[in-house]
Design a protein around this motif. Structure first.
Motif, PDB file in Angstrom:
ATOM      1  N   THR A   1      -0.494  -0.451  -4.830  1.00  0.00           N
ATOM      2  CA  THR A   1      -1.832   0.139  -4.881  1.00  0.00           C
ATOM      3  C   THR A   1      -1.841   1.427  -5.698  1.00  0.00           C
ATOM      4  OG1 THR A   1      -1.422   1.302  -2.788  1.00  0.00           O
ATOM      5  CG2 THR A   1      -2.512  -0.841  -2.658  1.00  0.00           C
ATOM      6  N   GLN A   2      -0.667   2.080  -5.796  1.00  0.00           N
ATOM      7  CA  GLN A   2      -0.567   3.334  -6.536  1.00  0.00           C
ATOM      8  C   GLN A   2       0.462   3.166  -7.649  1.00  0.00           C
ATOM      9  OE1 GLN A   2      -2.440   6.123  -5.952  1.00  0.00           O
ATOM     10  NE2 GLN A   2      -3.509   5.008  -4.324  1.00  0.00           N
ATOM     11  N   CYS A   3       0.000   2.716  -8.809  1.00  0.00           N
ATOM     12  CA  CYS A   3       0.922   2.488  -9.926  1.00  0.00           C
ATOM     13  C   CYS A   3       0.145   2.545 -11.233  1.00  0.00           C
ATOM     14  CB  CYS A   3       1.615   1.135  -9.772  1.00  0.00           C
ATOM     15  SG  CYS A   3       2.850   0.782 -11.044  1.00  0.00           S
ATOM     16  N   GLU A   4       0.700   3.259 -12.200  1.00  0.00           N
ATOM     17  CA  GLU A   4       0.070   3.354 -13.526  1.00  0.00           C
ATOM     18  C   GLU A   4       1.134   3.133 -14.587  1.00  0.00           C
ATOM     19  OE1 GLU A   4      -2.778   6.366 -16.169  1.00  0.00           O
ATOM     20  OE2 GLU A   4      -2.246   6.867 -14.097  1.00  0.00           O
TER      21      GLU A   4
ATOM     22  N   GLU B   1      13.158  -3.567  -9.122  1.00  0.00           N
ATOM     23  CA  GLU B   1      14.161  -3.288  -8.098  1.00  0.00           C
ATOM     24  C   GLU B   1      14.346  -1.786  -7.884  1.00  0.00           C
ATOM     25  OE1 GLU B   1      17.649  -6.434  -8.300  1.00  0.00           O
ATOM     26  OE2 GLU B   1      16.969  -5.845 -10.298  1.00  0.00           O
ATOM     27  N   ALA B   2      14.373  -1.026  -8.963  1.00  0.00           N
ATOM     28  CA  ALA B   2      14.558   0.419  -8.854  1.00  0.00           C
ATOM     29  C   ALA B   2      13.404   1.060  -8.094  1.00  0.00           C
ATOM     30  CB  ALA B   2      14.680   1.034 -10.252  1.00  0.00           C
ATOM     31  N   VAL B   3      12.185   0.604  -8.373  1.00  0.00           N
ATOM     32  CA  VAL B   3      11.012   1.150  -7.680  1.00  0.00           C
ATOM     33  C   VAL B   3      11.003   0.702  -6.223  1.00  0.00           C
ATOM     34  CG1 VAL B   3       8.489   1.065  -7.544  1.00  0.00           C
ATOM     35  CG2 VAL B   3       9.615   1.407  -9.757  1.00  0.00           C
ATOM     36  N   ALA B   4      11.324  -0.554  -5.971  1.00  0.00           N
ATOM     37  CA  ALA B   4      11.357  -1.060  -4.595  1.00  0.00           C
ATOM     38  C   ALA B   4      12.346  -0.272  -3.750  1.00  0.00           C
ATOM     39  CB  ALA B   4      11.727  -2.541  -4.595  1.00  0.00           C
TER      40      ALA B   4
ATOM     41  N   ASP C   1       0.849  -1.194   0.000  1.00  0.00           N
ATOM     42  CA  ASP C   1       0.000   0.000   0.000  1.00  0.00           C
ATOM     43  C   ASP C   1       0.885   1.244   0.000  1.00  0.00           C
ATOM     44  OD1 ASP C   1      -2.112   1.747   0.139  1.00  0.00           O
ATOM     45  OD2 ASP C   1      -2.480   1.442   2.274  1.00  0.00           O
ATOM     46  N   ASN C   2       1.438   1.559  -1.158  1.00  0.00           N
ATOM     47  CA  ASN C   2       2.343   2.705  -1.268  1.00  0.00           C
ATOM     48  C   ASN C   2       1.584   4.014  -1.368  1.00  0.00           C
ATOM     49  OD1 ASN C   2       1.688   1.457  -3.912  1.00  0.00           O
ATOM     50  ND2 ASN C   2       2.806   3.206  -4.758  1.00  0.00           N
ATOM     51  N   LYS C   3       2.174   5.068  -0.854  1.00  0.00           N
ATOM     52  CA  LYS C   3       1.562   6.405  -0.903  1.00  0.00           C
ATOM     53  C   LYS C   3       2.042   7.176  -2.135  1.00  0.00           C
ATOM     54  CE  LYS C   3      -0.444   5.530   2.979  1.00  0.00           C
ATOM     55  NZ  LYS C   3      -0.087   4.088   3.039  1.00  0.00           N
ATOM     56  N   LEU C   4       3.322   7.001  -2.480  1.00  0.00           N
ATOM     57  CA  LEU C   4       3.907   7.655  -3.647  1.00  0.00           C
ATOM     58  C   LEU C   4       3.383   6.970  -4.905  1.00  0.00           C
ATOM     59  CD1 LEU C   4       6.212   9.667  -4.621  1.00  0.00           C
ATOM     60  CD2 LEU C   4       7.686   7.631  -4.675  1.00  0.00           C
ATOM     61  N   LYS C   5       2.764   7.727  -5.797  1.00  0.00           N
ATOM     62  CA  LYS C   5       2.231   7.106  -7.017  1.00  0.00           C
ATOM     63  C   LYS C   5       3.343   6.909  -8.035  1.00  0.00           C
ATOM     64  CE  LYS C   5      -1.399   6.917 -10.426  1.00  0.00           C
ATOM     65  NZ  LYS C   5      -2.743   7.345 -10.845  1.00  0.00           N
ATOM     66  N   ILE C   6       3.476   5.676  -8.514  1.00  0.00           N
ATOM     67  CA  ILE C   6       4.494   5.335  -9.495  1.00  0.00           C
ATOM     68  C   ILE C   6       3.887   5.417 -10.896  1.00  0.00           C
ATOM     69  CG2 ILE C   6       6.128   3.587 -10.260  1.00  0.00           C
ATOM     70  CD1 ILE C   6       6.664   4.700  -7.435  1.00  0.00           C
ATOM     71  N   ILE C   7       4.524   6.214 -11.761  1.00  0.00           N
ATOM     72  CA  ILE C   7       4.098   6.357 -13.158  1.00  0.00           C
ATOM     73  C   ILE C   7       5.174   5.711 -14.023  1.00  0.00           C
ATOM     74  CG2 ILE C   7       3.440   7.940 -15.005  1.00  0.00           C
ATOM     75  CD1 ILE C   7       1.576   8.117 -12.618  1.00  0.00           C
TER      76      ILE C   7
ATOM     77  N   ASN D   1       9.940  -9.166 -18.260  1.00  0.00           N
ATOM     78  CA  ASN D   1       9.712  -7.776 -17.868  1.00  0.00           C
ATOM     79  C   ASN D   1       9.041  -7.689 -16.497  1.00  0.00           C
ATOM     80  OD1 ASN D   1       7.682  -5.276 -17.941  1.00  0.00           O
ATOM     81  ND2 ASN D   1       9.514  -4.776 -19.092  1.00  0.00           N
ATOM     82  N   THR D   2       9.524  -6.770 -15.656  1.00  0.00           N
ATOM     83  CA  THR D   2       9.015  -6.682 -14.283  1.00  0.00           C
ATOM     84  C   THR D   2       8.010  -5.553 -14.061  1.00  0.00           C
ATOM     85  OG1 THR D   2      10.846  -5.252 -13.557  1.00  0.00           O
ATOM     86  CG2 THR D   2      11.169  -7.651 -13.386  1.00  0.00           C
ATOM     87  N   ALA D   3       7.820  -4.672 -15.051  1.00  0.00           N
ATOM     88  CA  ALA D   3       6.922  -3.536 -14.854  1.00  0.00           C
ATOM     89  C   ALA D   3       5.493  -3.987 -14.568  1.00  0.00           C
ATOM     90  CB  ALA D   3       6.955  -2.614 -16.073  1.00  0.00           C
ATOM     91  N   ARG D   4       5.038  -5.039 -15.271  1.00  0.00           N
ATOM     92  CA  ARG D   4       3.663  -5.505 -15.069  1.00  0.00           C
ATOM     93  C   ARG D   4       3.467  -6.016 -13.642  1.00  0.00           C
ATOM     94  NH1 ARG D   4       3.709 -10.745 -18.977  1.00  0.00           N
ATOM     95  NH2 ARG D   4       5.361  -9.542 -19.934  1.00  0.00           N
ATOM     96  N   LEU D   5       4.536  -6.561 -13.044  1.00  0.00           N
ATOM     97  CA  LEU D   5       4.429  -7.043 -11.664  1.00  0.00           C
ATOM     98  C   LEU D   5       4.174  -5.893 -10.709  1.00  0.00           C
ATOM     99  CD1 LEU D   5       7.286  -9.706 -11.512  1.00  0.00           C
ATOM    100  CD2 LEU D   5       4.824 -10.097 -11.660  1.00  0.00           C
ATOM    101  N   LEU D   6       4.755  -4.744 -10.994  1.00  0.00           N
ATOM    102  CA  LEU D   6       4.526  -3.581 -10.132  1.00  0.00           C
ATOM    103  C   LEU D   6       3.067  -3.141 -10.162  1.00  0.00           C
ATOM    104  CD1 LEU D   6       7.757  -1.540 -10.913  1.00  0.00           C
ATOM    105  CD2 LEU D   6       7.146  -2.580  -8.722  1.00  0.00           C
ATOM    106  N   THR D   7       2.431  -3.237 -11.318  1.00  0.00           N
ATOM    107  CA  THR D   7       1.022  -2.852 -11.397  1.00  0.00           C
ATOM    108  C   THR D   7       0.138  -3.789 -10.586  1.00  0.00           C
ATOM    109  OG1 THR D   7       0.542  -4.148 -13.401  1.00  0.00           O
ATOM    110  CG2 THR D   7       1.403  -1.913 -13.704  1.00  0.00           C
ATOM    111  N   LEU D   8       0.619  -5.015 -10.338  1.00  0.00           N
ATOM    112  CA  LEU D   8      -0.135  -5.992  -9.564  1.00  0.00           C
ATOM    113  C   LEU D   8       0.195  -5.927  -8.078  1.00  0.00           C
ATOM    114  CD1 LEU D   8       0.304  -9.050 -11.960  1.00  0.00           C
ATOM    115  CD2 LEU D   8      -1.749  -7.639 -11.703  1.00  0.00           C
ATOM    116  N   CYS D   9       1.359  -5.378  -7.743  1.00  0.00           N
ATOM    117  CA  CYS D   9       1.831  -5.396  -6.357  1.00  0.00           C
ATOM    118  C   CYS D   9       1.723  -4.052  -5.645  1.00  0.00           C
ATOM    119  CB  CYS D   9       3.279  -5.865  -6.308  1.00  0.00           C
ATOM    120  SG  CYS D   9       3.536  -7.584  -6.798  1.00  0.00           S
TER     121      CYS D   9
END
Length: 201
Positions: free
Chosen positions: A54-57, A158-161, A25-31, A44-52
């Motif tokens: 709460t704030q990701c587009e 990894e960079a987003v984490a 449940d991240n507060k910072l929205k990832i674009i 590719n790992t970007a799609r995993l971020l959209t699933l993991c």
């Protein structure tokens, strides 16, 4: 003949990661701005971020015309994760860095190889409206199954984490766990002598 894909995670049925997903449940929205060539990359790992997260587009495109979302992001509280000599280092514990990260609401991340990320920068001048952030120290690369040409390369996940851990003190362990599951499932059918090349060091 195309592979059957999981309807939820979009990985093949033999490498489905649904049981490994956990939500942060991240507060910072990832674009995430994704180069179109990354869509069909099975690792590719970007799609995993959209699933993991709460704030990701995730937005797919190559030029500024594809990324109209940038026009609506608040410039003062949005940062672009991109290595640059003028970038603010997220792992710098000085007061000015802490003050800057405390007011961030959005983080833009470019998903693609270094060459593709550079091209996205060139074709999307609006990205230069935002302050750049990066890391002084790169954490150990856990993404064993995709070889990178640079030692300071991290997967998008990894960079987003790492960014979320530094910016909002989020616990990224769930993200790293699904990345490890991806490593294991993508190598499960390899011959042992080939699999050994991808084992954790």
């Amino acid at each position: 003949m195309s592979r059957s894909l999981c309807a939820h995670c979009k990985f093949s049925l033999s490498t489905c990661l649904c049981e490994d997903l956990s939500v942060l449940d991240n507060k910072l929205k990832i674009i995430i701005l994704q180069d179109p060539n990354e869509i069909k990359v099975s690792k590719n790992t970007a799609r995993l971020l959209t699933l993991c997260l709460t704030q990701c587009e995730l937005i797919i495109g190559q030029t500024q015309a594809d990324f109209s979302i940038l026009e609506n992001l608040p410039i003062a509280s949005t940062a672009l994760l991109y290595p640059d000599e003028d970038a603010i280092l997220l792992d710098d514990k000085c007061a000015s860095t802490k003050a800057f990260t405390a007011q961030l609401s959005h983080l833009i991340v470019l998903d693609g190889t270094w060459k593709k990320a550079f091209k996205l920068m060139q074709l999307t001048p609006a990205l230069n409206n935002f302050k750049k952030v990066s890391f002084a120290s790169i954490p150990h690369n856990r993404y064993r199954i995709r070889k990178a040409p640079r030692k300071d390369s991290l997967s998008t996940l990894e960079a987003v984490a790492h960014s979320l851990a530094l910016i909002e003190n989020a616990d990224p362990s769930g993200l790293y766990q699904v990345l490890e599951a991806l490593n294991n499932k993508q190598t499960q059918f390899m011959p042992e002598h080939v699999k050994a090349r991808y084992q954790a060091k």
